[in-house]
Design an enzyme around this catalytic site. Structure first.
Site, mmCIF file in Angstrom:
data_model
loop_
_atom_site.group_PDB
_atom_site.id
_atom_site.type_symbol
_atom_site.label_atom_id
_atom_site.label_comp_id
_atom_site.label_asym_id
_atom_site.label_seq_id
_atom_site.Cartn_x
_atom_site.Cartn_y
_atom_site.Cartn_z
ATOM 1 N N THR A 87 0.889 -1.176 -0.197
ATOM 2 C CA THR A 87 0.252 -0.109 -0.275
ATOM 3 C C THR A 87 0.555 1.794 0.138
ATOM 4 O OG1 THR A 87 -1.233 1.757 1.206
ATOM 5 C CG2 THR A 87 -0.710 -0.412 2.447
ATOM 6 N N ASP A 88 0.303 2.659 -0.580
ATOM 7 C CA ASP A 88 0.935 3.555 -0.308
ATOM 8 C C ASP A 88 1.195 4.238 0.917
ATOM 9 O OD1 ASP A 88 -1.268 3.641 -0.014
ATOM 10 O OD2 ASP A 88 -2.328 5.495 -1.623
ATOM 11 N N GLU A 89 0.210 3.463 1.628
ATOM 12 C CA GLU A 89 0.214 4.362 3.417
ATOM 13 C C GLU A 89 1.790 3.817 3.967
ATOM 14 O OE1 GLU A 89 -3.391 3.668 5.733
ATOM 15 O OE2 GLU A 89 -3.924 3.292 3.538
ATOM 16 N N TYR B 210 -1.454 -0.311 11.610
ATOM 17 C CA TYR B 210 -1.482 -1.011 10.011
ATOM 18 C C TYR B 210 -0.773 -0.700 8.761
ATOM 19 C CZ TYR B 210 -3.149 -1.996 5.217
ATOM 20 O OH TYR B 210 -3.293 -2.045 3.696
ATOM 21 N N LYS C 267 2.269 -3.535 7.161
ATOM 22 C CA LYS C 267 2.884 -3.455 6.133
ATOM 23 C C LYS C 267 4.022 -2.996 5.535
ATOM 24 C CE LYS C 267 -0.326 -4.775 3.447
ATOM 25 N NZ LYS C 267 -0.592 -5.594 2.154
HETATM 26 P P1 NAD Z 1 -10.241 -7.400 2.594
HETATM 27 O O1 NAD Z 1 -10.189 -6.755 4.144
HETATM 28 O O2 NAD Z 1 -11.347 -7.312 1.398
HETATM 29 O O3 NAD Z 1 -9.754 -9.020 1.831
HETATM 30 C C1 NAD Z 1 -8.377 -9.366 3.036
HETATM 31 C C2 NAD Z 1 -8.925 -11.105 2.980
HETATM 32 O O4 NAD Z 1 -7.477 -11.900 3.649
HETATM 33 C C3 NAD Z 1 -9.922 -11.081 3.560
HETATM 34 O O5 NAD Z 1 -10.590 -12.041 2.558
HETATM 35 C C4 NAD Z 1 -9.249 -12.566 4.658
HETATM 36 O O6 NAD Z 1 -10.936 -13.430 5.059
HETATM 37 C C5 NAD Z 1 -7.982 -12.747 4.199
HETATM 38 N N1 NAD Z 1 -6.943 -12.395 5.517
HETATM 39 C C6 NAD Z 1 -6.998 -11.928 6.461
HETATM 40 N N2 NAD Z 1 -6.397 -12.752 7.502
HETATM 41 C C7 NAD Z 1 -5.965 -13.809 6.892
HETATM 42 C C8 NAD Z 1 -4.902 -15.026 7.675
HETATM 43 N N3 NAD Z 1 -4.463 -15.004 8.485
HETATM 44 N N4 NAD Z 1 -4.760 -15.823 7.092
HETATM 45 C C9 NAD Z 1 -6.132 -16.395 5.449
HETATM 46 N N5 NAD Z 1 -6.887 -15.259 4.997
HETATM 47 C C10 NAD Z 1 -6.654 -14.247 5.951
HETATM 48 O O7 NAD Z 1 -8.955 -6.870 2.137
HETATM 49 P P2 NAD Z 1 -8.538 -5.819 0.719
HETATM 50 O O8 NAD Z 1 -8.914 -4.422 0.683
HETATM 51 O O9 NAD Z 1 -9.573 -7.202 -0.202
HETATM 52 O O10 NAD Z 1 -7.040 -5.734 0.785
HETATM 53 C C11 NAD Z 1 -5.823 -7.105 0.113
HETATM 54 C C12 NAD Z 1 -4.672 -6.408 0.108
HETATM 55 O O11 NAD Z 1 -4.757 -5.412 -0.294
HETATM 56 C C13 NAD Z 1 -4.114 -6.045 1.822
HETATM 57 O O12 NAD Z 1 -2.752 -6.774 1.359
HETATM 58 C C14 NAD Z 1 -4.579 -4.543 2.154
HETATM 59 O O13 NAD Z 1 -2.913 -4.521 2.544
HETATM 60 C C15 NAD Z 1 -3.821 -4.065 0.152
HETATM 61 N N6 NAD Z 1 -4.501 -2.876 -0.303
HETATM 62 C C16 NAD Z 1 -5.517 -3.040 0.160
HETATM 63 C C17 NAD Z 1 -5.889 -1.310 -0.098
HETATM 64 C C18 NAD Z 1 -7.477 -1.445 -0.541
HETATM 65 O O14 NAD Z 1 -7.686 0.312 -0.912
HETATM 66 N N7 NAD Z 1 -8.336 -1.743 -0.416
HETATM 67 C C19 NAD Z 1 -4.998 -0.656 -0.296
HETATM 68 C C20 NAD Z 1 -3.851 -1.002 -0.973
HETATM 69 C C21 NAD Z 1 -3.494 -1.883 -0.247
#
Ligand code: NAD
Length: 324
Positions: A123-125, A147, A151
């Site tokens: 993430t950009d964060e 968070y 990351k």
């Molecule tokens: P989300 O919360 O919708 O999905 C996370 C998934 O991971 C869920 O299905 C959850 O059940 C699973 N999970 C959590 N802990 C787990 C574990 N211990 N073992 C197995 N599975 C596990 O999140 P998202 O928004 O789809 O984000 C996905 C990735 O993208 C993350 O790594 C997040 O940091 C990154 N990200 C998201 C955004 C955003 O805007 N949503 C932006 C930048 C980066």
């Protein structure tokens, strides 16, 4: 190609799996997902008939399960994480456990099984906050929330496995995603679903925090470009090209559902709230030909329509999570 997708029942992971199987049905995908509060197996139902899809419910922190699913994979695309900043402020433990320790368990197994490529989604964060300009991939990490700190820890671990063990690691860092199937605690789906239900929407502070918005399908396209063509040991930014203050975003969402500013409730600002994130994504554009394809106005309108038409998906999730 055989790909292990962690977190494939979440918002971005499930988009990746649906998209990848539809565009290349020969791909063999194993999804490893713990199905935490934000994981929904039904997100994969649209591709449930594809023979190439195997779903395993399990924890990335469990070395036995990870060892089993890692065997014979060509690549890993690692999405699984605790992903909501507000929850990390309430309690950082699960974030360190899943995001840092879980990533380490995956990296160890990928190294042991000689997996061809490990793509770590970040993430950009991790850079903190920037007043003006945009971060290049070489910018020092300075995360501010538990968070983003977790990351950043996982990014550094992943890159260390490349330097130390020669594991083929690539890291992607993207901006704020939006689109269908996003858990309704995040700002866009929370606001849309509250507005559809005639409820108020909670705007943090004065709403001047700025984020860049990236459609989830553009993000997943960028991930595949890096998976296929990224240089081992490198970081790639994936941006959306639409920077908006939360105030401006709120206005667009109110317009989209025909509601007025009387529906907006100003709430105390998030602790340590980063003012602005901005990625320079010139590298992926120049090296891999990435360009976001979804126009923000069209993508937002389609997202509002999706939530309008899929109440049966989000209403039980909000109920279960106690979201108001
Ligand atoms: P989300 O919360 O919708 O999905 C996370 C998934 O991971 C869920 O299905 C959850 O059940 C699973 N999970 C959590 N802990 C787990 C574990 N211990 N073992 C197995 N599975 C596990 O999140 P998202 O928004 O789809 O984000 C996905 C990735 O993208 C993350 O790594 C997040 O940091 C990154 N990200 C998201 C955004 C955003 O805007 N949503 C932006 C930048 C980066």
């Amino acid at each position: 190609m055989r790909i292990l997708v962690t977190g494939g029942a979440g918002f971005i992971g499930s988009e990746y799996v649906r998209r990848r199987l539809r565009s290349d049905p020969r791909t063999r995908i194993t999804v490893l997902d713990k199905l935490t509060y934000s994981g929904v197996e039904a997100n994969l139902a649209p591709v449930g008939e594809y023979l190439g899809l195997t779903f395993v419910q399990g924890d990335i922190c469990d070395p036995d399960v990870v060892d089993q699913v890692m065997a014979a994979q060509d690549a890993v695309v690692h999405f699984a994480a605790e992903s909501h900043v507000d929850r990390s402020i309430d309690g950082a433990g699960p974030f360190v456990r899943t995001n840092v320790m879980g990533t380490q368990v995956l990296l160890d197994a990928a190294h042991r099984h000689r997996v061809g490529r490990f793509l770590h989604v970040s993430t950009d964060e991790v850079y903190g906050s920037i007043g003006e300009g945009s971060w290049p991939e070489t910018w020092p990490l300075a995360p501010n929330s538990p968070y983003s700190a977790s990351k950043a820890g996982s990014d550094l671990l992943a890159l260390a496995y490349h330097r130390t063990h020669g594991l083929d690691v690539v890291v992607t860092r993207c901006t704020n995603n939006y689109g269908p199937y996003q858990f309704p605690e995040k700002v866009i789906p929370l606001f849309i679903t509250n507005l559809l239900d005639g409820k108020p929407v909670p705007l943090y502070g004065d709403g001047r925090n700025v984020r860049d918005w990236l459609h989830v399908s553009d993000h997943c396209r960028g991930i595949d470009l890096v998976l296929q063509g990224g240089r081992a040991g490198d970081v790639y930014h994936i941006g959306g090209g639409t920077e908006l203050s939360n105030h401006k975003l709120t206005g667009l969402l109110l317009d989209a559902v025909g509601a007025g500013w009387d529906r907006v409730e100003q709430v105390a600002d998030r602790k340590g709230h980063d003012l602005r994130y901005s990625l320079d994504d010139g590298k992926i554009r120049e090296e891999l030909g990435y360009e976001p394809q979804v126009d923000f106005a069209a993508g937002l309108a389609a997202t509002v329509s999706w939530y309008r038409e899929n109440r049966s998906w989000w209403a039980p999730l909000k109920e279960r999570a106690g979201l108001r």
